[in-house]
Motif scaffolding. Structure first.
Motif, PDB file in Angstrom:
ATOM      1  N   HIS A 183       0.856  -1.179   0.000  1.00 49.23           N
ATOM      2  CA  HIS A 183       0.000   0.000   0.000  1.00 49.23           C
ATOM      3  C   HIS A 183       0.893   1.231   0.000  1.00 49.23           C
ATOM      4  N   LEU A 184       0.629   2.157  -0.890  1.00 46.74           N
ATOM      5  CA  LEU A 184       1.443   3.368  -1.051  1.00 46.74           C
ATOM      6  C   LEU A 184       0.652   4.595  -0.626  1.00 46.74           C
ATOM      7  N   THR A 185       1.261   5.414   0.225  1.00 45.33           N
ATOM      8  CA  THR A 185       0.685   6.706   0.596  1.00 45.33           C
ATOM      9  C   THR A 185       1.554   7.816   0.018  1.00 45.33           C
ATOM     10  N   LEU A 186       0.936   8.680  -0.771  1.00 40.94           N
ATOM     11  CA  LEU A 186       1.631   9.812  -1.372  1.00 40.94           C
ATOM     12  C   LEU A 186       1.303  11.061  -0.560  1.00 40.94           C
ATOM     13  N   VAL A 187       2.314  11.627   0.074  1.00 38.93           N
ATOM     14  CA  VAL A 187       2.135  12.819   0.904  1.00 38.93           C
ATOM     15  C   VAL A 187       2.672  14.016   0.126  1.00 38.93           C
ATOM     16  N   GLY A 188       1.800  14.927  -0.258  1.00 39.10           N
ATOM     17  CA  GLY A 188       2.201  16.102  -1.020  1.00 39.10           C
ATOM     18  C   GLY A 188       1.199  16.409  -2.115  1.00 39.10           C
ATOM     19  N   ASP A 189       1.369  17.559  -2.706  1.00 39.78           N
ATOM     20  CA  ASP A 189       0.537  17.981  -3.823  1.00 39.78           C
ATOM     21  C   ASP A 189       1.440  18.457  -4.954  1.00 39.78           C
ATOM     22  N   GLY A 190       0.835  18.674  -6.109  1.00 39.06           N
ATOM     23  CA  GLY A 190       1.624  19.155  -7.237  1.00 39.06           C
ATOM     24  C   GLY A 190       0.789  19.265  -8.482  1.00 39.06           C
ATOM     25  N   THR A 191       1.454  19.611  -9.549  1.00 39.36           N
ATOM     26  CA  THR A 191       0.750  19.917 -10.792  1.00 39.36           C
ATOM     27  C   THR A 191       0.067  18.700 -11.397  1.00 39.36           C
ATOM     28  N   LYS A 192       0.517  17.505 -11.052  1.00 38.38           N
ATOM     29  CA  LYS A 192       0.019  16.299 -11.716  1.00 38.38           C
ATOM     30  C   LYS A 192      -0.832  15.421 -10.801  1.00 38.38           C
ATOM     31  N   ARG A 193      -1.298  15.956  -9.694  1.00 37.02           N
ATOM     32  CA  ARG A 193      -2.039  15.090  -8.768  1.00 37.02           C
ATOM     33  C   ARG A 193      -3.250  14.436  -9.448  1.00 37.02           C
ATOM     34  N   ALA A 194      -4.067  15.226 -10.121  1.00 37.45           N
ATOM     35  CA  ALA A 194      -5.260  14.668 -10.759  1.00 37.45           C
ATOM     36  C   ALA A 194      -4.878  13.613 -11.791  1.00 37.45           C
ATOM     37  N   ALA A 195      -3.814  13.865 -12.539  1.00 34.17           N
ATOM     38  CA  ALA A 195      -3.369  12.900 -13.546  1.00 34.17           C
ATOM     39  C   ALA A 195      -2.898  11.605 -12.885  1.00 34.17           C
ATOM     40  N   TYR A 196      -2.210  11.717 -11.758  1.00 32.83           N
ATOM     41  CA  TYR A 196      -1.737  10.518 -11.069  1.00 32.83           C
ATOM     42  C   TYR A 196      -2.896   9.743 -10.446  1.00 32.83           C
ATOM     43  N   GLU A 197      -3.906  10.447  -9.988  1.00 36.67           N
ATOM     44  CA  GLU A 197      -5.093   9.763  -9.475  1.00 36.67           C
ATOM     45  C   GLU A 197      -5.753   8.947 -10.590  1.00 36.67           C
TER      46      GLU A 197
END
Length: 367
Positions: free
Chosen positions: A230-244
């Protein structure tokens, strides 16, 4: 002595953040310059004055652009300083600060984490070309104006010799507050899954950080089926929606949690089984030091100063999700607690913040 510290980014950079309270505790008057719309918490306390300067930011990224108000603030303030420390060279505000320091005869130190377009790349041909031009032009001017250039690791020394003399250059690794980052420093986070190897990433959700490779690696791990992850990504950025969308398309959206920006990342580092970083380019990543100080072993791509930092963990080639997945599986098959202890011991022996302070104090405060 009155010492100014310029933080040139949206978030507070490690070296100015570490230096401010310790210089103040040594009896110096510290002025900490921070952008008005910046995030994070500038250091505060006795003998520390925080001055918020007006700045613009390049849309969607954290690059700080100067304003007339910024120029006027530094023009009026710098003549009152005895020393001036600038937290990087990469932003136009840094160049203005260095040139004003030279103009008013105030001894100025510029900290360098990496040389963009020279040894640190974004992975975009146009952006990398512009970065190289910036370093060769504006960067060169900044280095020429400064009295001292401090590289954050040996990996940057050779690059610096192309732009400034050895006489002006020092290497001072960025230390870490080993009490603040410790396995018992705060309460551990609670993850969404407790039946899996818990991976955590902390940083911007941008292409240069290789998050797409990290997601691809998790997908490959789940396909192999040897363990659950299980991976938790902590942070935001320009590509968050794309990574989701990438996680959903790859069928791993149930195995990935987007935790967003967090003021305090320690609970996530402490709770994780391992920290993972898939970056395409890095300097000496502060978050690797933080993770290892929390006794969390690391799997990272071998970029920038990473190989000098990672102990008790695994370093893999960049741009390769299979290699990243292999590294995660390799580390998961070891005694993670023992690996974590090795990692922290290395931090204690080599990155004690007090050793860093002694070197900076000798350089900028003549003590």
């Amino acid at each position: 002595m009155k010492i100014g510290l310029l933080n040139p980014t949206v978030l507070v950079r490690p070296d100015p953040k570490i230096l401010a309270p310790r210089l103040a505790a040594n009896g110096h008057d510290v002025v900490f310059y921070h952008p008005k719309k910046g995030r994070g918490n500038p250091p505060k306390g006795e003998n520390i004055t925080v001055k918020y300067y007006p700045a613009r930011f390049v849309p969607k990224i954290r690059y700080t652009l100067p304003t007339p108000g910024f120029y006027r603030l530094l023009r009026d303030d710098i003549p009152t300083l005895d020393r001036f420390v600038i937290g990087d060279y990469l932003y136009p505000v840094c160049s203005i600060g260095a040139l004003l320091g030279r103009r008013f005869g105030v001894e100025t130190t510029v900290v360098v984490s990496n040389l963009v377009g020279i040894e640190w790349f974004y992975g975009n041909r146009l952006v990398d070309a512009v970065s190289k031009l910036y370093t060769h032009s504006v960067g060169r001017v900044t280095f020429a104006a400064a009295d001292h250039i401090v590289g954050q690791g040996e990996y940057v020394r050779d690059g610096l010799t192309r732009f400034t003399s050895d006489r002006k250059t020092s290497v001072i690794p960025t230390g870490i507050d080993l009490d603040h980052y410790a396995p018992d420093a705060t309460t551990a986070a609670e993850f969404d899954r407790n039946d899996a190897v818990e991976l955590v990433y902390v940083g911007r959700l941008d292409p240069v950080k290789g998050v797409h490779y990290l997601l691809a690696a998790v997908e490959k791990l789940q396909e192999r089926g040897n363990r659950e992850y299980h991976l938790t990504l902590v942070g935001d950025g320009t590509k968050r929606a794309a990574y989701e969308r990438t996680a959903e398309k790859g069928g791993i959206d149930g195995d990935v949690t987007f935790a967003g920006y967090q003021d305090d990342v320690r609970p996530f580092l402490i709770a994780a089984d391992m920290f993972v970083l898939g970056s395409l380019a890095e300097g000496p990543p502060a978050v690797i030091r933080e993770a290892q100080a929390c006794e969390t072993p690391v799997v990272s791509t071998n970029v920038g100063g990473v190989s000098d930092l990672v102990h008790g963990g695994v370093v893999v080639p960049p741009n390769d999700p299979n290699a990243l997945a292999d590294g995660i599986e390799q580390l998961a098959g070891t005694n993670l607690a023992d690996c974590g202890r090795v990692a922290r011991e290395f931090m204690v022996e080599n990155f004690d913040v007090e050793s860093m302070m002694a070197e900076y104090t000798a350089l900028i405060a003549d003590e």
